[in-house]
Design an enzyme around this catalytic site. Structure first.
Site, PDB file in Angstrom:
ATOM      1  N   ASP A  17       0.867  -1.179   0.000  1.00  0.00           N
ATOM      2  CA  ASP A  17       0.000   0.000   0.000  1.00  0.00           C
ATOM      3  C   ASP A  17       0.905   1.231   0.000  1.00  0.00           C
ATOM      4  O   ASP A  17       1.731   1.394   0.908  1.00  0.00           O
ATOM      5  CB  ASP A  17      -0.856  -0.049   1.272  1.00  0.00           C
ATOM      6  CG  ASP A  17      -1.834   1.101   1.377  1.00  0.00           C
ATOM      7  OD1 ASP A  17      -1.587   2.180   0.799  1.00  0.00           O
ATOM      8  OD2 ASP A  17      -2.853   0.924   2.072  1.00  0.00           O
ATOM      9  N   ILE A  18       0.752   2.088  -0.985  1.00  0.00           N
ATOM     10  CA  ILE A  18       1.666   3.234  -1.109  1.00  0.00           C
ATOM     11  C   ILE A  18       1.537   4.190   0.083  1.00  0.00           C
ATOM     12  O   ILE A  18       2.497   4.892   0.411  1.00  0.00           O
ATOM     13  CB  ILE A  18       1.459   3.966  -2.460  1.00  0.00           C
ATOM     14  CG1 ILE A  18       2.680   4.824  -2.795  1.00  0.00           C
ATOM     15  CG2 ILE A  18       0.170   4.793  -2.461  1.00  0.00           C
ATOM     16  CD1 ILE A  18       2.735   5.323  -4.229  1.00  0.00           C
ATOM     17  N   ASN A  31      -6.904  12.824 -10.753  1.00  0.00           N
ATOM     18  CA  ASN A  31      -7.620  13.195 -11.978  1.00  0.00           C
ATOM     19  C   ASN A  31      -7.338  14.671 -12.246  1.00  0.00           C
ATOM     20  O   ASN A  31      -6.863  15.396 -11.369  1.00  0.00           O
ATOM     21  CB  ASN A  31      -9.117  12.892 -11.868  1.00  0.00           C
ATOM     22  CG  ASN A  31      -9.714  13.482 -10.612  1.00  0.00           C
ATOM     23  OD1 ASN A  31      -9.733  14.688 -10.432  1.00  0.00           O
ATOM     24  ND2 ASN A  31     -10.168  12.618  -9.707  1.00  0.00           N
ATOM     25  N   GLY A  39      -9.747   4.353  -5.795  1.00  0.00           N
ATOM     26  CA  GLY A  39      -8.412   3.805  -6.015  1.00  0.00           C
ATOM     27  C   GLY A  39      -7.366   4.426  -5.126  1.00  0.00           C
ATOM     28  O   GLY A  39      -7.612   4.771  -3.970  1.00  0.00           O
ATOM     29  N   ASP A  41      -6.006   7.318  -5.295  1.00  0.00           N
ATOM     30  CA  ASP A  41      -6.341   8.713  -4.976  1.00  0.00           C
ATOM     31  C   ASP A  41      -7.127   8.784  -3.663  1.00  0.00           C
ATOM     32  O   ASP A  41      -6.775   9.538  -2.739  1.00  0.00           O
ATOM     33  CB  ASP A  41      -7.178   9.266  -6.152  1.00  0.00           C
ATOM     34  CG  ASP A  41      -7.227  10.784  -6.204  1.00  0.00           C
ATOM     35  OD1 ASP A  41      -6.671  11.427  -5.297  1.00  0.00           O
ATOM     36  OD2 ASP A  41      -7.825  11.312  -7.153  1.00  0.00           O
ATOM     37  N   SER A 128      -2.485   5.110 -14.054  1.00  0.00           N
ATOM     38  CA  SER A 128      -3.407   4.801 -15.172  1.00  0.00           C
ATOM     39  C   SER A 128      -3.791   3.331 -15.309  1.00  0.00           C
ATOM     40  O   SER A 128      -4.616   3.008 -16.165  1.00  0.00           O
ATOM     41  CB  SER A 128      -2.861   5.295 -16.527  1.00  0.00           C
ATOM     42  OG  SER A 128      -2.997   6.696 -16.654  1.00  0.00           O
ATOM     43  N   GLY A 130      -5.424   1.389 -13.265  1.00  0.00           N
ATOM     44  CA  GLY A 130      -6.646   0.968 -12.576  1.00  0.00           C
ATOM     45  C   GLY A 130      -7.870   1.406 -13.364  1.00  0.00           C
ATOM     46  O   GLY A 130      -8.109   0.932 -14.469  1.00  0.00           O
TER      47      GLY A 130
END
Ligand code: ADP
Length: 181
Positions: A17-18, A31, A39, A41, A128, A130
């Protein structure tokens, strides 16, 4: 974990997990309106707290957002990092709409901003791949090649790619294996 040293700098592929990463900069697959979403974000805004969106709101008012292929930095809030670098990746529509160049640009711009801010370690998610449906094999190849080309000139010492699923981890690890240099 898989890693390769290029021009004295390390590229590392990690599964996880980032938002658990400790780094100078964590990249968000945002976005273009910087409005947050699902996701990675959503995970970054949830873990980092509301100060990140407060800065996104300000940037949106000043410049309208973050056009696809560009990047912008904010505070990292409560994340274990100094900055979140938001970059808007391209939506995959078959590859004929400049998607590859836009995806490369996301990585170049993120590295340039991190380097300007004296970052040493930056962590990218799979931008990109996901909701934006970019084929992961192609995204991995472009993302890694772009980072490898930019790293030498930058002030960065380490670039990490943090992939959530074991499938995407394998794809990025294989792309790193194949990366020439
Ligand atoms: P995009 O809209 O750019 O495609 P997404 O957030 O939909 O971005 O997906 C990008 C990738 O990030 C996907 O492979 C998704 O599984 C992954 N992802 C989602 N949450 C996390 C997280 N917390 N850490 C790392 N990767 C994540």
């Amino acid at each position: 974990m898989k890693e390769k040293v290029i021009d004295g700098k390390t590229i590392r592929i990690i599964q996880g997990d980032i938002t658990d990463q400790k780094a100078d900069a964590i990249v968000n697959a945002a976005n273009s309106k910087l409005l947050g979403g699902g996701g990675v974000d959503g995970a970054i805004h949830r873990a980092g707290g509301s100060s990140i969106m407060a800065e996104c709101d300000r940037i949106r008012k000043e410049k309208g957002g973050c056009p696809t292929g560009t990047a912008v930095a904010t505070t990292a809030g409560e994340l274990n990092a100094r900055y979140v670098i938001h970059t808007a990746g391209p939506v995959w529509t078959g590859g004929e709409k400049g998607e590859a160049e836009l995806l490369a640009s996301c990585h170049r711009e993120s590295i340039r901003i991190a380097s300007d801010k004296d970052c040493r370690v930056i962590a990218f998610p799979g931008i990109s791949i996901g909701a934006y449906r970019y084929p992961a094999e192609q995204a991995a190849e472009i993302s890694l090649a772009t980072v490898a080309a930019e790293l030498g000139e930058s002030g960065l010492e380490e670039v990490r790619f943090v992939l959530f699923s074991s499938k995407n981890y394998d794809i990025y690890a294989n792309a790193l294996e194949r990366l020439e240099k």
